[in-house]
Design an enzyme around this catalytic site. Structure first.
Site, PDB file in Angstrom:
ATOM      1  N   GLY A 215       0.932  -1.185   0.012  1.00 30.35           N
ATOM      2  CA  GLY A 215      -0.075   0.084   0.095  1.00 30.35           C
ATOM      3  C   GLY A 215       0.975   1.188  -0.065  1.00 30.35           C
ATOM      4  O   GLY A 215       1.915   1.275  -0.439  1.00 30.35           O
ATOM      5  N   SER A 236      -2.293   8.665 -10.382  1.00 26.31           N
ATOM      6  CA  SER A 236      -2.872   9.848 -10.446  1.00 26.31           C
ATOM      7  C   SER A 236      -2.196  11.094 -10.043  1.00 26.31           C
ATOM      8  O   SER A 236      -0.984  10.916  -9.459  1.00 26.31           O
ATOM      9  CB  SER A 236      -4.029   9.559  -9.231  1.00 26.31           C
ATOM     10  OG  SER A 236      -3.260   9.739  -7.710  1.00 26.31           O
ATOM     11  N   GLU A 257       4.243  10.491 -14.829  1.00 26.44           N
ATOM     12  CA  GLU A 257       3.129  10.578 -15.753  1.00 26.44           C
ATOM     13  C   GLU A 257       1.880  10.010 -15.230  1.00 26.44           C
ATOM     14  O   GLU A 257       1.563   9.028 -14.630  1.00 26.44           O
ATOM     15  CB  GLU A 257       3.644   9.458 -16.589  1.00 26.44           C
ATOM     16  CG  GLU A 257       2.894   9.263 -18.073  1.00 26.44           C
ATOM     17  CD  GLU A 257       1.554   8.695 -18.116  1.00 26.44           C
ATOM     18  OE1 GLU A 257       0.614   9.811 -18.160  1.00 26.44           O
ATOM     19  OE2 GLU A 257       1.231   7.575 -17.958  1.00 26.44           O
ATOM     20  N   LEU A 258       1.165  11.422 -15.217  1.00 25.01           N
ATOM     21  CA  LEU A 258       0.179  11.231 -14.315  1.00 25.01           C
ATOM     22  C   LEU A 258      -1.288  11.323 -15.090  1.00 25.01           C
ATOM     23  O   LEU A 258      -1.462  10.565 -16.078  1.00 25.01           O
ATOM     24  CB  LEU A 258      -0.035  12.796 -13.571  1.00 25.01           C
ATOM     25  CG  LEU A 258       1.465  12.865 -12.762  1.00 25.01           C
ATOM     26  CD1 LEU A 258       1.452  14.103 -12.172  1.00 25.01           C
ATOM     27  CD2 LEU A 258       1.661  11.646 -12.007  1.00 25.01           C
ATOM     28  N   CYS A 291      -5.261   6.602 -18.820  1.00 21.88           N
ATOM     29  CA  CYS A 291      -4.881   8.099 -18.846  1.00 21.88           C
ATOM     30  C   CYS A 291      -5.154   8.760 -20.101  1.00 21.88           C
ATOM     31  O   CYS A 291      -5.322   9.928 -20.068  1.00 21.88           O
ATOM     32  CB  CYS A 291      -3.290   8.207 -18.377  1.00 21.88           C
ATOM     33  SG  CYS A 291      -2.190   7.297 -19.413  1.00 21.88           S
ATOM     34  N   PHE A 387     -12.268   7.898 -15.525  1.00 27.37           N
ATOM     35  CA  PHE A 387     -11.650   6.758 -15.412  1.00 27.37           C
ATOM     36  C   PHE A 387     -12.595   5.748 -15.736  1.00 27.37           C
ATOM     37  O   PHE A 387     -12.741   4.538 -14.999  1.00 27.37           O
ATOM     38  CB  PHE A 387     -10.704   6.501 -14.267  1.00 27.37           C
ATOM     39  CG  PHE A 387      -9.301   6.060 -14.639  1.00 27.37           C
ATOM     40  CD1 PHE A 387      -8.317   6.722 -15.493  1.00 27.37           C
ATOM     41  CD2 PHE A 387      -8.727   4.745 -14.417  1.00 27.37           C
ATOM     42  CE1 PHE A 387      -7.269   6.367 -15.715  1.00 27.37           C
ATOM     43  CE2 PHE A 387      -7.494   4.539 -14.705  1.00 27.37           C
ATOM     44  CZ  PHE A 387      -6.595   5.351 -15.580  1.00 27.37           C
TER      45      PHE A 387
END
Length: 490
Positions: A215, A236, A257-258, A291, A387
């Site tokens: 996590g 994200s 890379e979002l 994305c 999404f």
């Protein structure tokens, strides 16, 4: 024994230990691998803790020194063998991608195909020129050479778990680095175990690739570990900002890379049938969990009504179901939380005045392909990254208006322009986006092409192609040489 035989890895993490077996118990126990389409348990993966990460980072830093000193042809050979394994064992790997990630088989096939190409392209990196001879004002030689950064942490998401892991793992290893890989726990097999097993079979020396599912605490640990010099993160924007902030404080490089809320511009005179086909793929491929998904459709008023009618018909006709047992176009969303989020966005959009032209319903983790109209710029379905399989459509009257609407977004990842090429070329010069695709929809990726975005979509093109990969996973060192010791005035 097959590549993905669960007897090898079930309930374990890829420790990368140099004292024998590369698989061990994770200190945080295990987690079930759940098939999103059915809820079936497919096996278990081990879960790491911060202590596991710190141990792995120490091992990786030591193993990396010997790996970086290997002959380039030896590193290249491992990458070539890995690429061949992705091809030879594609069917076996694809079944995991279909079942664990909820992917339709063609999408799973794309992942193994690109994974192989990423390895084949990376295999050329060890023989790439490693520096430059510089001009100098002194009586000496002056050189700039590229050297591995050391240890790279790769944090990958659930949606394209194999591609979005391998595109950083392969070049980082090829250039002489060790890697700590933290896949999303929901796709820890497709985005983690698969890579560990492939490189294990390809002959990668132990200690260089550590699989660390877990996590947020594990994510924090793989960023903070002192041995880690570079963090490659895909995910994200919120998580990316936090990682970037931490890396800034620790003076580490972060390649981010979002998110994206990508626009598709349909120009006057465009072939509506072809545009609708492209648009449906852009919005509904992998249930919109990409994305680069087409999240905003901008259609000229002269085509708007026909476009909406045909896109709604296309959405209504797409089969939805379990991609492992049925021939479908759209599979499940990854989990209940994501499906609920998508439903909430649709509900909020309608309450704010939007009209549902198609879809709009949810059955568990399955959301029908949805087309929304009558939106304004503030509507959540237009303004936010969803999404999910939702296509919001808005009309425009002038090219200037279309450009302004396309740029009116916090993200800048990918934009498609459909129609007259000359007009599209002029528009492309005015778009703030990391990628512009003329007469294509917004979802596209190749191992040799630069990939990245502007604004809240990340900090530029950090992967794809030799130049970006070398820049990402090496450091520059200045070296000078004289034939005799220089004289100094002291």
């Amino acid at each position: 024994m097959t590549l993905m035989d669960t007897a090898v890895w079930d309930g374990l993490i890829g420790s990368g230990r140099t004292d024998g077996d590369g698989w061990t118990q994770g200190s945080a126990g295990t987690q079930d691998v759940v098939e999103p389409a059915t809820g079936e348990n497919l096996g278990t993966v081990g879960l790491a803790t911060g202590d596991d990460v710190r141990s792995a980072a120490t091992i990786a830093a030591e193993a990396q020194k010997e790996w970086a000193a290997r002959k380039p042809e030896e590193r290249a050979a491992v990458l070539r063998r890995a690429g061949q394994l992705f091809e030879d064992r594609a069917e076996e790997i694809q079944e995991w991608i279909v079942r664990e990630a909820g992917s339709i088989p063609p999408k799973a096939g794309l992942e193994t195909h690109i994974a192989a190409n990423e390895c084949f392209d990376a295999a050329a990196l060890p023989h790439h020129p490693t520096g430059d001879v510089l001009a100098t004002n002194e009586d000496r030689w002056s050189l700039a050479r590229r050297r591995p950064v050391g240890v790279v942490s790769v944090i990958a998401p659930f949606n394209f778990p194999l591609i979005l892991s391998i595109r950083a793992v392969a070049p980082a290893l090829a250039l002489g680095n060790a890697v700590l890989l933290k896949p999303d726990p929901r796709t820890a097999v497709s985005g983690g175990v698969v890579l560990a097993r492939v490189f294990e079979e390809a002959g990668l020396p132990t200690g260089l690739l550590h699989l660390l599912p877990g996590g947020a605490d594990v994510g924090e640990a793989v960023v903070a570990a002192p041995e880690v010099a570079v963090v490659a993160f895909t995910g994200s924007t919120g998580a990316g900002r936090a990682i970037g902030e931490t890396c800034g404080k620790l003076l580490k490089r972060a390649h981010l890379e979002l998110g994206g809320n990508n626009a598709l511009l349909v120009l006057p005179g465009a072939d509506v049938d072809a545009a609708v086909s492209a648009a449906a793929f852009g919005s509904f491929m992998h249930a919109g969990q990409i994305c680069m998904t087409t999240g905003r459709h901008l259609v000229h008023s002269s085509l708007y009504d026909e476009y909406v009618e045909k896109l709604a018909a296309k959405a209504a006709a797409l089969p939805v179901g379990d991609p492992h047992t049925e021939q479908v176009a759209v599979g499940p969303l990854i989990d209940d939380k994501q499906a609920q989020h998508c439903e909430d966005i649709i509900t909020a959009a309608v309450e704010a005045g939007a009209t549902v032209a198609a879809g709009g319903t949810r059955d568990g983790r399955f959301v029908r392909p949805t087309v929304l109209t009558d939106l304004d710029r503030d509507n959540r379905a237009w303004a936010e990254e969803i999404f999910g399989p939702v296509a919001p459509v808005m009309r425009y009257d002038t090219i200037d208006e279309a450009v302004a609407l396309a740029n009116d977004c916090e993200f800048g990842l990918s934009i498609g322009v459909l129609g007259d090429v000359g007009t599209a070329m002029d528009i492309a010069d005015r778009l703030d986006s990391g990628k512009v695709h003329i007469n294509e929809q917004t979802v596209s990726d190749e191992s040799q092409a630069p990939f990245g975005g502007t604004k809240s979509s990340g900090n530029g093109s950090r992967v794809g192609g030799a130049a970006a990969n070398i820049e990402s996973f090496t450091e520059t060192q200045w070296v000078t040489l004289r034939s005799t010791i220089a004289g100094y005035p002291f």
